[in-house]
Write a protein that holds these residues in place. Structure first.
Motif, PDB file in Angstrom:
ATOM      1  N   ASP A 187       0.853  -1.440   0.216  1.00  0.00           N
ATOM      2  CA  ASP A 187       0.016  -0.013  -0.082  1.00  0.00           C
ATOM      3  C   ASP A 187       0.757   1.344  -0.053  1.00  0.00           C
ATOM      4  OD1 ASP A 187      -2.178   1.534   0.222  1.00  0.00           O
ATOM      5  OD2 ASP A 187      -3.041   0.764   2.119  1.00  0.00           O
ATOM      6  N   GLY A 188       1.726   1.250   0.943  1.00  0.00           N
ATOM      7  CA  GLY A 188       2.746   2.304   0.891  1.00  0.00           C
ATOM      8  C   GLY A 188       3.729   2.599  -0.429  1.00  0.00           C
ATOM      9  N   MET A 189       3.950   1.514  -0.984  1.00  0.00           N
ATOM     10  CA  MET A 189       4.826   1.438  -2.421  1.00  0.00           C
ATOM     11  C   MET A 189       4.006   1.965  -3.356  1.00  0.00           C
ATOM     12  SD  MET A 189       7.193  -2.137  -1.734  1.00  0.00           S
ATOM     13  CE  MET A 189       7.077  -2.483  -3.332  1.00  0.00           C
ATOM     14  N   LEU A 190       2.715   1.898  -3.300  1.00  0.00           N
ATOM     15  CA  LEU A 190       1.955   2.369  -4.279  1.00  0.00           C
ATOM     16  C   LEU A 190       1.595   3.903  -4.107  1.00  0.00           C
ATOM     17  CD1 LEU A 190      -0.587  -0.545  -4.626  1.00  0.00           C
ATOM     18  CD2 LEU A 190       1.023   0.059  -6.426  1.00  0.00           C
ATOM     19  N   HIS A 191       2.177   4.387  -3.000  1.00  0.00           N
ATOM     20  CA  HIS A 191       1.989   5.857  -2.572  1.00  0.00           C
ATOM     21  C   HIS A 191       3.435   6.556  -2.366  1.00  0.00           C
ATOM     22  CE1 HIS A 191      -1.992   4.260  -2.156  1.00  0.00           C
ATOM     23  NE2 HIS A 191      -2.485   5.474  -2.624  1.00  0.00           N
ATOM     24  N   PRO A 192       4.122   6.478  -3.445  1.00  0.00           N
ATOM     25  CA  PRO A 192       5.770   6.727  -3.267  1.00  0.00           C
ATOM     26  C   PRO A 192       6.069   8.232  -2.557  1.00  0.00           C
ATOM     27  CG  PRO A 192       5.216   6.852  -5.412  1.00  0.00           C
ATOM     28  CD  PRO A 192       3.862   6.275  -4.922  1.00  0.00           C
ATOM     29  N   SER A 193       5.185   9.231  -2.820  1.00  0.00           N
ATOM     30  CA  SER A 193       5.323  10.393  -1.920  1.00  0.00           C
ATOM     31  C   SER A 193       5.087  10.337  -0.542  1.00  0.00           C
ATOM     32  CB  SER A 193       4.525  11.813  -2.826  1.00  0.00           C
ATOM     33  OG  SER A 193       3.225  11.508  -2.379  1.00  0.00           O
ATOM     34  N   TRP A 194       4.006   9.538  -0.241  1.00  0.00           N
ATOM     35  CA  TRP A 194       3.786   9.258   1.216  1.00  0.00           C
ATOM     36  C   TRP A 194       4.754   8.638   1.784  1.00  0.00           C
ATOM     37  CZ3 TRP A 194       3.447   4.802   4.288  1.00  0.00           C
ATOM     38  CH2 TRP A 194       3.078   4.952   5.503  1.00  0.00           C
ATOM     39  N   SER A 195       5.277   7.528   1.246  1.00  0.00           N
ATOM     40  CA  SER A 195       6.623   6.665   1.727  1.00  0.00           C
ATOM     41  C   SER A 195       7.844   7.391   1.931  1.00  0.00           C
ATOM     42  CB  SER A 195       6.863   5.341   0.597  1.00  0.00           C
ATOM     43  OG  SER A 195       5.834   4.534   0.435  1.00  0.00           O
ATOM     44  N   CYS A 196       8.173   8.328   0.986  1.00  0.00           N
ATOM     45  CA  CYS A 196       9.271   9.075   1.165  1.00  0.00           C
ATOM     46  C   CYS A 196       9.106  10.254   2.141  1.00  0.00           C
ATOM     47  CB  CYS A 196      10.070   9.526  -0.156  1.00  0.00           C
ATOM     48  SG  CYS A 196      10.315   8.359  -1.314  1.00  0.00           S
ATOM     49  N   GLY A 197       8.022  11.072   1.798  1.00  0.00           N
ATOM     50  CA  GLY A 197       7.836  12.284   2.682  1.00  0.00           C
ATOM     51  C   GLY A 197       7.275  12.166   4.058  1.00  0.00           C
ATOM     52  N   VAL A 198       6.667  10.953   4.373  1.00  0.00           N
ATOM     53  CA  VAL A 198       5.870  10.917   5.432  1.00  0.00           C
ATOM     54  C   VAL A 198       6.705   9.535   6.435  1.00  0.00           C
ATOM     55  CG1 VAL A 198       3.827  10.387   6.759  1.00  0.00           C
ATOM     56  CG2 VAL A 198       3.691  11.600   4.805  1.00  0.00           C
ATOM     57  N   PHE A 199       6.656   8.338   5.710  1.00  0.00           N
ATOM     58  CA  PHE A 199       6.998   7.049   6.169  1.00  0.00           C
ATOM     59  C   PHE A 199       8.350   7.122   6.702  1.00  0.00           C
ATOM     60  CE2 PHE A 199       8.070   2.509   6.245  1.00  0.00           C
ATOM     61  CZ  PHE A 199       7.276   2.141   7.185  1.00  0.00           C
ATOM     62  N   LEU A 200       9.245   7.252   5.505  1.00  0.00           N
ATOM     63  CA  LEU A 200      10.837   7.266   5.854  1.00  0.00           C
ATOM     64  C   LEU A 200      11.116   8.334   6.345  1.00  0.00           C
ATOM     65  CD1 LEU A 200      11.580   5.601   2.298  1.00  0.00           C
ATOM     66  CD2 LEU A 200      11.781   4.476   4.589  1.00  0.00           C
ATOM     67  N   LYS A 201      10.856   9.558   6.225  1.00  0.00           N
ATOM     68  CA  LYS A 201      11.240  10.807   6.674  1.00  0.00           C
ATOM     69  C   LYS A 201      10.981  10.802   8.351  1.00  0.00           C
ATOM     70  CE  LYS A 201      10.693  15.652   6.718  1.00  0.00           C
ATOM     71  NZ  LYS A 201      10.118  17.146   6.171  1.00  0.00           N
ATOM     72  N   THR A 202       9.809  10.396   8.702  1.00  0.00           N
ATOM     73  CA  THR A 202       9.430  10.198  10.084  1.00  0.00           C
ATOM     74  C   THR A 202      10.420   9.188  10.828  1.00  0.00           C
ATOM     75  OG1 THR A 202       7.174  10.659   9.519  1.00  0.00           O
ATOM     76  CG2 THR A 202       7.372   9.492  11.634  1.00  0.00           C
ATOM     77  N   LEU A 203      10.586   8.028  10.098  1.00  0.00           N
ATOM     78  CA  LEU A 203      11.451   7.208  10.834  1.00  0.00           C
ATOM     79  C   LEU A 203      13.062   7.627  10.959  1.00  0.00           C
ATOM     80  CD1 LEU A 203      10.765   3.719   9.126  1.00  0.00           C
ATOM     81  CD2 LEU A 203      10.341   4.367  11.584  1.00  0.00           C
ATOM     82  N   ARG A 204      13.511   8.208   9.855  1.00  0.00           N
ATOM     83  CA  ARG A 204      14.746   8.795   9.777  1.00  0.00           C
ATOM     84  C   ARG A 204      14.863   9.802  10.944  1.00  0.00           C
ATOM     85  NH1 ARG A 204      15.179   8.927   4.235  1.00  0.00           N
ATOM     86  NH2 ARG A 204      14.391  11.186   4.390  1.00  0.00           N
TER      87      ARG A 204
END
Ligand SMILES: Cc1cc2nc3c(=O)[nH]c(=O)nc-3n(C[C@H](O)[C@H](O)[C@H](O)COP(=O)(O)O)c2cc1C
Length: 393
Positions: A187-204
């Motif tokens: 689901d996340g991979m199908l929404h790359p701007s969310w994956s990078c801008g929300v998911f990965l950014k928050t984790l990082r």
């Protein structure tokens, strides 16, 4: 981001639906069980039309309202919403900034993910909403933290003694505590701007989001079950705790989730400073009547100057005007603000507030009412009003 094409709150909802993973959008959009109350929250506005006046002179319009001596430039605020970190990086901060920069109230959820101390430092001015357990020792420790953070308004949610039946979240594989799965990953991979801008950014930047404001100390990650449980002891909370809190809490005390005139009467008797008429955006008891339909009965049960606030399904300036005509002083919006922040951060949530402000201004003029404080049931269709309030005018 160019927000010019966003003309209405519905435009933000459509954009958020595209931007957010299916499961995340479902968490925000969804109700419980058959979503009867979510649908009713919108349909109720169709049951009440306006009866405008003409030639009244409406050049000097004002929509500012006074609550406890504070002047708000518009009768609108942002409702408390939990777990917003899944929609936008440090989303609670964006919502706080959007409201504060416009002089409007923002209620920070107890289930939020940015430390309330950070929000109080800058932009400041947040109200705090508690999901409180019926445990006085813990309550006292939470209150001490709120006082240290200079919180002035405490909102206690009354409609959540147990977790609601959110089948849509379960079907989407979305649970709290949050459990990663292949399905959510896809689901996340199908929404790359969310994956990078929300998911990965928050984790990082911040690691796994945590419940930073649920307890007296910063709480656990949203992937873990806290020792106290998320909802432990909430089913023990009673009016007796509210009276006890009244003695302890020097600031303004508000109960959110009031739907019955009898409860509004109790709130007044027990020294509450306001109530928020709300069915939790249709996210708790499915089939609960819309807050707007509960408002007239509650208005009749409280003293004339007792501040009534309301939320649930407000998407247009005209919706806000109907609630004000029925006696509400402030209207909170939930989902649309979160859609705005999901799409464009503080700017997006701010634009949502600005659109509502413009719609209120324009429609006040079209109603022939120069000052929102003069709005009353005389501006509503009398035939519809009679059936709406269920008793003679
Ligand atoms: C994603 C989401 C999270 C919410 N979390 C909370 C919360 O933590 N505490 C609370 O009192 N209400 C919570 N609510 C309910 C809102 O405060 C408010 O009552 C409701 O959203 C208003 O309806 P609307 O979304 O149609 O404007 C939440 C609502 C949404 C949509």
């Amino acid at each position: 981001m160019n927000l010019t094409p966003f003309l209405s709150l519905a435009d933000f909802e459509a954009a958020a639906r595209r931007t957010l993973p299916h499961a995340v959008y479902g968490y925000v959009f969804g109700g419980t069980e058959d979503s009867l109350s979510v649908k009713a929250n919108r349909a109720v506005f169709d049951r009440l039309g306006f009866r405008p006046r003409g030639l009244t002179g409406v050049a000097n319009r004002s929509q500012s309202v006074n609550v406890w001596g504070t002047e708000y430039p518009s009768p609108v605020g942002i409702a408390p919403m939990g777990v917003t970190a899944i929609c936008r990086y440090r989303c609670d901060m964006d919502l706080a900034v959007a409201a504060r920069s416009r002089g409007l109230p923002y209620v920070l959820s107890g289930a939020s993910n940015v430390a309330l101390e950070d929000i109080q430092e800058n932009p400041g001015g947040a109200w705090y909403q508690g999901y409180f357990p019926g445990d006085k020792q813990r309550l006292e420790r939470i209150v001490q933290r709120l006082l240290r953070a200079n919180v002035q308004v405490l909102v206690v949610t009354s409609d959540t003694p147990v977790a609601a039946n959110r089948e849509n979240n379960q079907r989407n594989g979305f649970t709290i505590p949050f459990r990663p799965s292949w399905r959510l990953l896809l689901d996340g991979m199908l929404h790359p701007s969310w994956s990078c801008g929300v998911f990965l950014k928050t984790l990082r930047q911040d690691g796994i989001p945590r419940f930073l404001n649920l307890y007296e100390e910063p709480g656990p990650a949203i992937t873990a079950e806290p020792e106290q449980g998320f909802r432990g002891g909430r089913d023990l909370l009673t009016w007796e705790h509210m009276s006890w809190l009244r003695d302890l809490w020097p600031g303004k005390l508000v109960v959110k989730g009031i739907m019955h005139p009898g409860d509004a009467e109790i709130a007044v008797k027990r020294g509450m400073d306001a109530v928020i008429v709300s069915n939790h955006g249709g996210r708790q008891l499915d089939g609960a009547m819309p807050a707007l339909a509960a408002l007239p009965g509650i208005k009749a049960a409280v003293p004339e100057d007792f501040p009534l606030m309301i939320d649930g399904g407000f998407r247009r300036g005209t919706d806000v005007l109907k609630a004000v005509a029925l006696g509400a002083r402030l209207v909170f919006i939930g989902r649309p603000a979160l859609y705005g922040a999901s799409v464009a951060g503080a700017e997006g949530a701010g634009k949502v507030l600005d659109i509502l402000r413009q719609e209120i201004d324009r429609n006040l003029a079209l109603l022939g009412c120069e000052n929102i404080n003069e709005l009353n049931t005389d501006y509503l269709d009398p035939v519809q009003l009679r059936s709406f309030i269920g008793r003679p005018l």
